[in-house]
Design a protein around this motif. Structure first.
Motif, short mmCIF file in Angstrom:
data_model
loop_
_atom_site.label_atom_id
_atom_site.label_comp_id
_atom_site.label_asym_id
_atom_site.label_seq_id
_atom_site.Cartn_x
_atom_site.Cartn_y
_atom_site.Cartn_z
N LEU A 242 0.76 -3.41 -8.77
CA LEU A 242 0.10 -2.52 -7.82
C LEU A 242 -1.30 -3.01 -7.49
N ARG A 246 -2.57 -3.70 -3.75
CA ARG A 246 -3.78 -3.11 -3.17
C ARG A 246 -4.77 -4.18 -2.75
N THR A 251 2.91 -4.43 0.42
CA THR A 251 3.87 -3.76 -0.45
C THR A 251 4.52 -4.77 -1.39
N TYR A 285 -0.76 5.93 -12.00
CA TYR A 285 -0.44 5.26 -10.72
C TYR A 285 0.97 5.55 -10.19
N ASP A 287 2.08 7.83 -8.40
CA ASP A 287 2.13 8.29 -7.01
C ASP A 287 2.15 7.14 -6.02
N ALA A 288 1.88 5.90 -6.47
CA ALA A 288 1.91 4.73 -5.59
C ALA A 288 3.12 3.84 -5.88
N VAL A 289 4.08 4.38 -6.62
CA VAL A 289 5.29 3.64 -6.98
C VAL A 289 6.51 4.42 -6.49
N VAL A 290 7.42 3.73 -5.82
CA VAL A 290 8.66 4.35 -5.34
C VAL A 290 9.80 3.85 -6.22
N GLN A 348 1.68 -0.41 -2.12
CA GLN A 348 2.45 0.33 -3.09
C GLN A 348 3.47 -0.61 -3.73
N VAL A 350 7.53 -0.79 -4.60
CA VAL A 350 8.85 -0.21 -4.38
C VAL A 350 9.82 -0.91 -5.33
#
Length: 352
Positions: A242, A246, A251, A285, A287-290, A348, A350
């Motif tokens: 991540l 960033r 991504t 973190y 919330d920034a990982v799918v 993010q 994924v």
């Protein structure tokens, strides 16, 4: 006459509340602390500072040389004092290698509960660190020590690189593949060790991995097609991927099944063995990982597992990937493999 009472050697990990890179502050806590750090823009020779959470600072000395500086220290992750020293020193030097630099000098950081540990144990810790520095061709030229409540050991590490060899964690480009050089699972091994659930083979794998210097990083500096590098440590593979995303504004698409694992780690993870840092990492973190629907918690624990002296995560152009993998395998990183790719999109991770 005063009688000298010999101290019984304690179990080293029993003297600390945490160990290894699992001691690191959670990523969200660290971001909050650093949020009001003054900007470094007034220093034009500071090529790398705190902006992208990179592995080390970089200062331009002249047109041909960049000084790379870092510090890293933690509490025991194993009970053997010599092995603890080796692991801590290997981990500290990793940040220099991750920047594409050659380490040149180290200073020891020592905090020990003197009244609770025999002097001989402290000597062994320092000897372990010095042995790793000697193998890296680096002198331990001094340092600082304090009497502390828990045992702490690490290094200040300095290195040199040419400006065109300097590697950052933020230089990834769309289409780059991500290569991981070491297996995951050191944090799970550490938790299993504290629970007396780690067998001899697992312990041997843990020591071998955490004391393997990331010297390949120096060879990657200036290599065509290598755009970004970071080492995977306390924030786990997801956290450091991540940071790459960033830094590059891209991504990361991560293939969970492709990530190599140390022997026996999957079974331990399935059985619920994990570190407290793994959960703190996810809370910081997530919330920034799918994640895919139905992604098991134990699989997530593997991706957030804090890696003490972990491998390098390398972003390289597709046409350069085969050469990087060959180099890694030749330098003893047998598990090195492609684990994902950088693509255009929001910063993010994924997971598939």
């Amino acid at each position: 006459m005063t009688e000298t009472i010999a101290l019984e050697p304690p179990r080293l990990t029993s003297l600390a509340h945490g160990g290894g890179c699992g001691c690191k502050l959670a990523p969200a806590v660290l971001r909050d602390i650093m949020a009001k750090m003054p900007a470094a823009a007034v220093f034009p020779d500071l090529l790398v500072g705190t902006e992208t959470s990179d592995d080390a600072a970089a200062w331009r000395l002249n047109d041909d040389q960049v000084l790379v500086a870092t510090t890293d220290f933690f509490m025991p992750v194993v009970d053997d004092p010599f092995a603890f020293g080796r692991i801590a020193a290997t981990n500290a030097l990793s940040d220099v290698y991750a920047m594409g630099a050659r380490p040149i000098l180290a200073l020891a950081i020592v905090g020990m509960p003197v009244g609770r540990m025999p002097v001989e144990m402290i000597q062994q810790i320092l000897a372990g660190g010095a042995s790793v520095c000697a193998a890296a061709g680096v002198p331990v030229a001094g340092g600082h020590s304090i009497d502390s409540a828990e045992p702490i050991y690490g290094l200040v590490a300095l290195g040199l690189a040419r400006p065109d060899q300097l590697l950052k964690n933020s230089g990834g480009r769309p289409g780059d593949v991500l290569i991981l050089t070491k297996p995951l699972g050191v944090g799970i091994y550490s938790a299993a060790l504290k629970q007396d659930r780690l067998d001899a083979a697992g312990y041997a794998a843990m020591i071998a991995s955490t004391t393997q210097l990331n010297t390949i990083g120096q060879a990657l500096g200036g290599r065509p097609g290598v755009h970004a590098v970071t080492d995977v440590t306390g924030f786990g593979l997801l956290g450091h991927a991540l940071e790459m995303a960033r830094g590059a504004g891209l991504t990361v698409r991560l293939q969970a099944a492709a990530a190599p694992l140390h022997p026996g780690v999957e079974a331990l993870a399935r059985d619920g063995v994990r570190t407290g840092a793994s959960g703190r990492n996810w809370d910081s973190y997530g919330d920034a990982v799918v994640l895919p629907e139905g992604f098991e918690t134990w699989r997530r624990d593997l991706l957030t597992d804090p890696q003490t002296s972990g491998g390098l995560l390398i972003a390289a152009a597709p046409e350069a990937a085969a050469g990087v993998l060959t180099l890694a395998h030749e330098q003893g990183f047998a598990a090195a493999t492609i684990v994902g790719q950088l693509q255009s999109g929001p910063p993010q991770v994924v997971v598939s």
